[in-house]
Design a protein around this motif. Structure first.
Motif, mmCIF file in Angstrom:
data_model
loop_
_atom_site.group_PDB
_atom_site.id
_atom_site.type_symbol
_atom_site.label_atom_id
_atom_site.label_comp_id
_atom_site.label_asym_id
_atom_site.label_seq_id
_atom_site.Cartn_x
_atom_site.Cartn_y
_atom_site.Cartn_z
ATOM 1 N N ILE A 45 0.748 -1.235 -0.038
ATOM 2 C CA ILE A 45 -0.016 -0.153 -0.096
ATOM 3 C C ILE A 45 0.868 1.301 -0.088
ATOM 4 C CG2 ILE A 45 -1.480 1.320 1.502
ATOM 5 C CD1 ILE A 45 -2.848 -1.125 2.187
ATOM 6 N N LEU A 46 2.042 1.270 0.939
ATOM 7 C CA LEU A 46 2.813 2.341 0.780
ATOM 8 C C LEU A 46 3.413 2.648 -0.461
ATOM 9 C CD1 LEU A 46 4.632 2.194 4.468
ATOM 10 C CD2 LEU A 46 2.978 3.654 3.638
ATOM 11 N N GLU A 47 3.830 1.492 -1.020
ATOM 12 C CA GLU A 47 4.429 1.659 -2.400
ATOM 13 C C GLU A 47 3.559 2.422 -3.341
ATOM 14 O OE1 GLU A 47 6.088 -1.332 -5.547
ATOM 15 O OE2 GLU A 47 6.429 -2.074 -3.465
ATOM 16 N N LEU A 48 2.208 1.585 -3.420
ATOM 17 C CA LEU A 48 1.211 2.486 -4.301
ATOM 18 C C LEU A 48 1.162 3.809 -3.990
ATOM 19 C CD1 LEU A 48 -1.684 -0.225 -4.425
ATOM 20 C CD2 LEU A 48 -0.782 1.143 -6.709
ATOM 21 N N MET A 49 1.040 4.111 -2.667
ATOM 22 C CA MET A 49 0.908 5.714 -2.397
ATOM 23 C C MET A 49 2.103 6.514 -2.816
ATOM 24 S SD MET A 49 -1.512 5.498 1.177
ATOM 25 C CE MET A 49 -0.793 7.175 1.847
ATOM 26 N N GLU A 50 3.134 5.900 -2.766
ATOM 27 C CA GLU A 50 4.331 6.670 -3.345
ATOM 28 C C GLU A 50 4.288 6.999 -4.771
ATOM 29 O OE1 GLU A 50 8.761 6.059 -3.444
ATOM 30 O OE2 GLU A 50 8.192 5.154 -1.807
ATOM 31 N N LYS A 51 3.825 5.690 -5.445
ATOM 32 C CA LYS A 51 3.490 5.823 -6.938
ATOM 33 C C LYS A 51 2.277 6.908 -7.264
ATOM 34 C CE LYS A 51 4.230 1.557 -8.938
ATOM 35 N NZ LYS A 51 3.544 0.169 -9.525
ATOM 36 N N LEU A 52 1.253 6.987 -6.516
ATOM 37 C CA LEU A 52 0.397 7.949 -6.644
ATOM 38 C C LEU A 52 0.803 9.388 -6.444
ATOM 39 C CD1 LEU A 52 -2.941 7.663 -7.112
ATOM 40 C CD2 LEU A 52 -2.952 7.736 -4.813
ATOM 41 N N ASN A 53 1.568 9.566 -5.525
ATOM 42 C CA ASN A 53 2.262 10.856 -4.987
ATOM 43 C C ASN A 53 3.009 11.251 -6.300
ATOM 44 O OD1 ASN A 53 3.007 13.030 -3.708
ATOM 45 N ND2 ASN A 53 4.693 12.194 -2.503
ATOM 46 N N ASN A 54 3.736 10.298 -6.682
ATOM 47 C CA ASN A 54 4.811 10.606 -7.710
ATOM 48 C C ASN A 54 3.917 11.140 -8.858
ATOM 49 O OD1 ASN A 54 6.881 10.283 -6.388
ATOM 50 N ND2 ASN A 54 7.321 7.994 -7.412
ATOM 51 N N THR A 55 2.975 10.445 -9.496
ATOM 52 C CA THR A 55 2.053 10.545 -10.480
ATOM 53 C C THR A 55 1.234 12.092 -10.521
ATOM 54 O OG1 THR A 55 1.559 8.266 -10.847
ATOM 55 C CG2 THR A 55 -0.005 9.834 -11.905
ATOM 56 N N MET A 56 0.791 12.294 -9.289
ATOM 57 C CA MET A 56 0.204 13.672 -8.928
ATOM 58 C C MET A 56 1.261 14.770 -8.914
ATOM 59 S SD MET A 56 -2.887 12.578 -6.417
ATOM 60 C CE MET A 56 -2.407 13.708 -5.078
ATOM 61 N N THR A 57 2.447 14.500 -8.573
ATOM 62 C CA THR A 57 3.525 15.482 -8.713
ATOM 63 C C THR A 57 3.799 16.013 -10.207
ATOM 64 O OG1 THR A 57 4.511 14.552 -6.615
ATOM 65 C CG2 THR A 57 5.683 16.189 -7.775
ATOM 66 N N PHE A 58 3.961 14.900 -10.744
ATOM 67 C CA PHE A 58 4.043 14.844 -12.222
ATOM 68 C C PHE A 58 2.866 15.519 -12.927
ATOM 69 C CE2 PHE A 58 3.738 13.008 -16.564
ATOM 70 C CZ PHE A 58 4.748 13.597 -17.242
ATOM 71 N N ASN A 59 1.691 15.342 -12.468
ATOM 72 C CA ASN A 59 0.697 16.005 -13.008
ATOM 73 C C ASN A 59 0.584 17.568 -12.814
ATOM 74 O OD1 ASN A 59 -0.380 13.678 -14.398
ATOM 75 N ND2 ASN A 59 -2.148 13.324 -13.144
ATOM 76 N N MET A 60 0.950 17.774 -11.691
ATOM 77 C CA MET A 60 1.040 19.096 -11.236
ATOM 78 C C MET A 60 1.813 20.105 -11.983
ATOM 79 S SD MET A 60 0.132 18.968 -7.173
ATOM 80 C CE MET A 60 1.595 19.736 -6.521
ATOM 81 N N GLU A 61 3.042 19.322 -12.101
ATOM 82 C CA GLU A 61 4.279 20.268 -12.901
ATOM 83 C C GLU A 61 3.488 20.330 -14.455
ATOM 84 O OE1 GLU A 61 7.473 17.582 -12.769
ATOM 85 O OE2 GLU A 61 7.884 18.142 -10.756
ATOM 86 N N LEU A 62 2.798 19.227 -14.882
ATOM 87 C CA LEU A 62 2.098 19.335 -16.273
ATOM 88 C C LEU A 62 1.224 20.521 -16.331
ATOM 89 C CD1 LEU A 62 2.516 17.503 -19.082
ATOM 90 C CD2 LEU A 62 0.410 16.500 -18.114
ATOM 91 N N SER A 63 0.520 20.256 -15.454
ATOM 92 C CA SER A 63 -0.397 21.602 -15.629
ATOM 93 C C SER A 63 0.075 22.973 -15.370
ATOM 94 C CB SER A 63 -1.629 21.402 -14.403
ATOM 95 O OG SER A 63 -1.281 21.922 -13.393
ATOM 96 N N GLU A 64 1.246 22.872 -14.506
ATOM 97 C CA GLU A 64 1.799 24.348 -14.687
ATOM 98 C C GLU A 64 2.578 24.601 -16.081
ATOM 99 O OE1 GLU A 64 5.510 26.188 -11.983
ATOM 100 O OE2 GLU A 64 4.042 24.702 -10.955
#
Ligand SMILES: *[C@@H]1O[C@H](CO)[C@@H](O)[C@H](O)[C@H]1NC(C)=O
Ligand SMILES: *[C@@H]1O[C@H](CO)[C@@H](O)[C@H](O)[C@H]1NC(C)=O
Length: 461
Positions: free
Chosen positions: A110-129
């Protein structure tokens, strides 16, 4: 009124016009455009930027987030289940300790999945900027370009395109034959099968990524006491052959590969009666599969370890003569596809008699098993990536791209109706699907996809 006055004034600023008549016969007119040529390059750049922006945001990012969220949701449910099991079992003995270990491993995942999710969200935030900045510069460019559009070239062109499209659509509607009946095929008591949702769960098979070919699921007609068990067959020899089934007592133990038990068909591999090809199924505590180097369906009885078989017609293809596939890949040794549904076991194959098109037969449950009713279809086997059965209807999939597989075909064994216009999409986590089978008991579709084990929910109307 005011704006048209403005554009006349603007035109006067940018254009100078000389006209004079020469010898009362020819008129010469000289036009000077003080503004310079229209910057077509700039306009094209803006168009390209715009289409790129929408493509990169819509197609990749959202689906990835989607499947991560689904995976996380499922893992949390599992954790909750395991915790309640632990609570019941916590009498301080070994059994409790094993459950605790399972929970620890689940938590780690679960922790691994959350980390992946966090990375994807960070990436998406950068993308939207990035996208916001691009949009700002695009709108600045467009404003600049509009000053050139004195005679409204761009807007008129746009209008023209719109009208052309409307005209084409009008034409199409005129030419179109009446639409096919909207009724979907199927005779399920729960309604008509209309869609596939998910992935609901996905996890790497315990043998790892070097084994892309395999099969797994739950027995739809389990023996008493084996209702929660999962089975797994991985083609461990040359991605073609297997000689045993791995059993797990529950979902949790499968996820963390704890306490597997094995049923051996033979001690060597490959040899007479061992498994050839991935599309095998468990039904009634027996494994149905294509046995090594023969055109027949074998049945391995898990209880008494005996193997019985039923031969296919003499003209049936086997030994990698008619595998499933698509342009970029053939799924080797998929000549025979076993399937389960509400009524039992089926085998999907081809014969030279039916020109390499799919043939469907019932596999009846006697001792030994035998072939029941048989139907010839017009579906070319190599045009499909896999098949499965739901409520007496055969469905076939095709490869669309690395993210999508499509259920495009159906054959109804009751009405004999064939359809090629089904557009039911399956969201993939991996590029290729080597195994698909429907379990009528939990109504899930089980897939083995480039070493990952995935399930999907079937949706009914
Ligand atoms: C998410 O990622 C950011 C930066 O990548 C990091 O600072 C933050 O601690 C992470 N959060 C979690 C919950 O892992
Ligand atoms: C498997 O073997 C057991 C014991 O011989 C028998 O009772 C059972 O009916 C067999 N199952 C099948 C599917 O043949």
């Amino acid at each position: 009124m005011e704006s048209s006055l403005m554009s006349v004034q603007t035109a006067a600023i940018f254009l100078t016009l000389f006209s004079q008549c020469v010898n009362g016969k020819d008129c010469v007119c000289e036009l000077n455009n003080l503004q310079g040529p229209f910057p077509t390059d700039k306009l094209n750049t803006v168009y390209n930027d715009a289409s790129q922006c929408s493509k990169s945001i819509i197609s990749t990012e959202l689906t990835e987030l989607d499947s991560l969220m689904l995976g996380l949701q499922r893992r949390l449910e599992q954790l909750e289940e395991s915790l309640s099991v632990l609570e019941k079992e916590d009498d301080g003995d070994l059994y409790g300790a094993v459950s605790l270990r399972i929970i620890e491993l689940e938590l780690a995942e679960i922790l691994e999945l959350m980390e992946k999710l966090n990375n994807t969200m960070t990436f998406n935030m950068e993308l939207s900027e990035l996208t916001t900045n691009k949009l700002k510069s695009m709108s600045k460019n467009m404003k600049e370009l509009e000053t050139y559009d004195i005679s409204q070239v761009v807007s008129k062109e746009r209008e023209n395109l719109r009208m052309k499209r409307a005209l084409a659509e009008c034409q199409k509607e005129l030419e179109a034959t009446p639409p096919p009946p909207t009724r979907r095929p199927g005779h399920c008591p729960q309604g008509q099968f209309i869609n596939m949702e998910g992935p609901r769960t996905y996890t790497l098979n315990p043998y790892g990524t070097s084994y892309p070919y395999g099969a797994w699921g739950k027995d739809p007609k389990p023996a008493l006491g084996k209702e929660d068990m999962y089975w797994l067959v991985v083609l461990t020899s040359s991605n073609v052959y297997a000689n045993y089934i791995t059993h797990y007592s529950s979902w949790s133990t499968l996820m963390v590969n704890v306490g597997p038990t094995y049923s051996y068909i033979s001690s060597s591999n490959p040899t007479t009666n061992t498994i050839q090809g991935p599309n095998v199924v468990m039904y009634g505590d027996a494994l149905y599969y294509n046995c090594y180097y023969t055109a027949s369906v074998c049945r391995f009885n898990v209880t008494d370890k005996s193997v019985t078989n039923t031969p296919l017609p003499k003209t049936a293809s086997f030994n990698n003569k008619a595998p499933f596939g698509h342009l970029d890949a053939a799924y080797t040794y998929t000549d025979l596809d076993l399937a389960t549904d509400e009524s039992g076991v089926w085998v999907i194959y081809t014969t030279t008699e039916n020109f390499g098109n799919v043939v469907l037969s019932e596999v009846t449950q006697g001792v030994p098993p035998s072939l029941g009713r048989t139907w010839q279809t017009s579906l070319h086997k190599r045009a499909a990536t896999n098949t499965f059965m739901i409520c007496g209807v055969l469905y076939a999939t095709r490869f669309v791209d690395k993210d999508k597989e499509e259920i495009f075909y159906s054959f109804d064994t009751v009405t004999k109706e064939e359809r090629y216009d089904l557009k039911i999409q399956i969201k993939k986590t991996q590029t290729n699907i080597q195994y698909l089978n429907y379990n009528p008991r939990d109504r899930l579709l089980y897939a083995f996809s480039d070493a990952y084990m995935v399930t999907y929910d079937t949706v009914y109307q």
